[in-house]
Design a protein around this motif. Structure first.
Motif, PDB file in Angstrom:
ATOM      1  N   LEU A  80      31.513  64.382  12.942  1.00  0.00           N
ATOM      2  CA  LEU A  80      30.798  65.051  11.862  1.00  0.00           C
ATOM      3  C   LEU A  80      29.753  66.015  12.401  1.00  0.00           C
ATOM      4  N   ILE A  81      29.020  65.608  13.427  1.00  0.00           N
ATOM      5  CA  ILE A  81      28.016  66.509  14.010  1.00  0.00           C
ATOM      6  C   ILE A  81      28.680  67.772  14.541  1.00  0.00           C
ATOM      7  N   THR A  82      29.809  67.618  15.205  1.00  0.00           N
ATOM      8  CA  THR A  82      30.464  68.775  15.826  1.00  0.00           C
ATOM      9  C   THR A  82      30.960  69.765  14.781  1.00  0.00           C
ATOM     10  N   ILE A  83      31.649  69.285  13.749  1.00  0.00           N
ATOM     11  CA  ILE A  83      32.176  70.233  12.762  1.00  0.00           C
ATOM     12  C   ILE A  83      31.048  70.815  11.909  1.00  0.00           C
ATOM     13  N   ASN A  84      29.959  70.060  11.702  1.00  0.00           N
ATOM     14  CA  ASN A  84      28.816  70.627  10.983  1.00  0.00           C
ATOM     15  C   ASN A  84      28.149  71.729  11.786  1.00  0.00           C
ATOM     16  N   MET A  85      28.009  71.531  13.089  1.00  0.00           N
ATOM     17  CA  MET A  85      27.370  72.534  13.937  1.00  0.00           C
ATOM     18  C   MET A  85      28.265  73.764  14.120  1.00  0.00           C
ATOM     19  N   GLY A 158      30.176  61.047  -0.185  1.00  0.00           N
ATOM     20  CA  GLY A 158      30.860  62.338  -0.095  1.00  0.00           C
ATOM     21  C   GLY A 158      30.078  63.463  -0.720  1.00  0.00           C
ATOM     22  N   VAL A 159      29.489  63.218  -1.895  1.00  0.00           N
ATOM     23  CA  VAL A 159      28.755  64.279  -2.593  1.00  0.00           C
ATOM     24  C   VAL A 159      27.496  64.651  -1.821  1.00  0.00           C
ATOM     25  N   ARG A 160      26.810  63.673  -1.230  1.00  0.00           N
ATOM     26  CA  ARG A 160      25.584  63.978  -0.475  1.00  0.00           C
ATOM     27  C   ARG A 160      25.877  64.927   0.689  1.00  0.00           C
ATOM     28  N   LEU A 161      26.914  64.617   1.448  1.00  0.00           N
ATOM     29  CA  LEU A 161      27.257  65.464   2.591  1.00  0.00           C
ATOM     30  C   LEU A 161      27.706  66.850   2.133  1.00  0.00           C
ATOM     31  N   THR A 162      28.520  66.902   1.098  1.00  0.00           N
ATOM     32  CA  THR A 162      29.010  68.195   0.593  1.00  0.00           C
ATOM     33  C   THR A 162      27.887  69.042   0.031  1.00  0.00           C
ATOM     34  N   ALA A 163      27.021  68.438  -0.789  1.00  0.00           N
ATOM     35  CA  ALA A 163      25.968  69.202  -1.460  1.00  0.00           C
ATOM     36  C   ALA A 163      24.962  69.758  -0.464  1.00  0.00           C
ATOM     37  N   ASN A 164      24.548  68.974   0.515  1.00  0.00           N
ATOM     38  CA  ASN A 164      23.557  69.452   1.484  1.00  0.00           C
ATOM     39  C   ASN A 164      24.086  70.606   2.325  1.00  0.00           C
ATOM     40  N   ALA A 206      19.194  71.123  11.990  1.00  0.00           N
ATOM     41  CA  ALA A 206      18.679  69.759  11.834  1.00  0.00           C
ATOM     42  C   ALA A 206      19.394  69.035  10.698  1.00  0.00           C
ATOM     43  N   VAL A 207      19.644  69.734   9.589  1.00  0.00           N
ATOM     44  CA  VAL A 207      20.329  69.115   8.448  1.00  0.00           C
ATOM     45  C   VAL A 207      21.747  68.712   8.840  1.00  0.00           C
ATOM     46  N   ALA A 208      22.426  69.552   9.616  1.00  0.00           N
ATOM     47  CA  ALA A 208      23.800  69.241  10.029  1.00  0.00           C
ATOM     48  C   ALA A 208      23.849  67.945  10.825  1.00  0.00           C
ATOM     49  N   MET A 209      22.863  67.722  11.696  1.00  0.00           N
ATOM     50  CA  MET A 209      22.837  66.497  12.486  1.00  0.00           C
ATOM     51  C   MET A 209      22.365  65.308  11.658  1.00  0.00           C
ATOM     52  N   ILE A 210      21.342  65.517  10.825  1.00  0.00           N
ATOM     53  CA  ILE A 210      20.786  64.414  10.043  1.00  0.00           C
ATOM     54  C   ILE A 210      21.789  63.898   9.028  1.00  0.00           C
ATOM     55  N   GLN A 211      22.512  64.808   8.355  1.00  0.00           N
ATOM     56  CA  GLN A 211      23.474  64.370   7.345  1.00  0.00           C
ATOM     57  C   GLN A 211      24.628  63.583   7.962  1.00  0.00           C
ATOM     58  N   ALA A 212      25.054  63.976   9.158  1.00  0.00           N
ATOM     59  CA  ALA A 212      26.090  63.195   9.844  1.00  0.00           C
ATOM     60  C   ALA A 212      25.563  61.803  10.184  1.00  0.00           C
ATOM     61  N   TYR A 213      24.311  61.730  10.637  1.00  0.00           N
ATOM     62  CA  TYR A 213      23.716  60.433  10.973  1.00  0.00           C
ATOM     63  C   TYR A 213      23.550  59.573   9.727  1.00  0.00           C
TER      64      TYR A 213
END
Length: 227
Positions: A80-85, A158-164, A206-213
């Motif tokens: 998740l961190i990798t694809i978000n970044m 799912g919605v939390r990750l998508t919305a952020n 930061a959001v990309a890493m935090i949301q994956a965590y």
């Protein structure tokens, strides 16, 4: 041709073939395979240190029964961190902005934690649906409410990750468009807007890493309730 701001979230295709599979496979290509040698390069050493530290932090609240999930949760976190970044780079696509993908990750993992609880300790798992000391008239209502809250968990994941991620990408595109339009009209304002854009980009990292965590952390908490 006028493009919508939401066109960036459309699944890319080439010759009518969806490229979602390529976007999901790319993160694993970027990580080197550890060798059998005693000494590795600095990147492999840093990668191993990060994985070990994260796994230790993730397993702190879990009992011994939940340690079997260590490899799965750590791999999911890195994925998740990798694809978000990678989605923050220009001319790229972020698969985690698709609600279908996030629900496809959240629902099976959440369902696995529930089934483990039903198999190992069915009385304790069903006891979550009714708090101790509940008055008799409220028992049916509370059971319905707790059941609904239980089934809302994967949807919230799912919605939390998508919305952020969607909100962050939209803000970056809106501010970048504003800076581009204001540059010939008001250069000073455009420079200030570009500064805000840089700060927002750092925030999105930061959001990309935090949301994956957060995604993986909530899954581990659901697992702890059922182990």
């Amino acid at each position: 041709m006028t493009l919508s701001f939401f066109d960036q979230f459309m699944s890319p295709t080439y010759l009518g073939i969806p490229l979602m599979a390529v976007a999901l496979t790319l993160p694993w290509v970027l990580y080197p395979t550890p060798s059998a040698r005693w000494l590795n390069n600095r990147f492999l050493a840093l990668q191993g240190w990060f994985i070990n530290r994260f796994t230790q932090q993730l397993l702190l609240p879990l009992s011994l029964g939940g340690h079997k999930w260590a490899a799965l949760l750590t791999s999911l976190m890195i994925f998740l961190i990798t694809i978000n970044m990678l989605g923050l780079l220009p001319y790229t696509f972020t698969p985690t902005t698709q609600l279908s993908l996030n629900l496809g990750l959240a629902v099976p993992l959440w369902l696995a934690t529930v089934l483990i609880g039903m198999r190992n300790q069915p009385t304790h798992a069903l006891g979550h649906l009714l708090p101790e000391g509940t008055p008799g008239p409220l028992i049916p209502v509370l059971i319905i409410i707790e059941t609904i809250s239980l089934f809302i968990r994967p949807l919230a994941l799912g919605v939390r990750l998508t919305a952020n991620l969607t909100a962050g990408h939209l803000l970056i595109q809106l501010i970048a468009t504003a800076a581009f339009v204001l540059l010939p009209l008001m250069p000073v304002v455009a420079i200030l807007t570009s500064t805000v854009l840089v700060l927002l980009t750092l925030l999105e990292v930061a959001v990309a890493m935090i949301q994956a965590y957060v995604f993986v952390l909530l899954l581990s908490l659901y697992l702890q309730e059922n182990v």
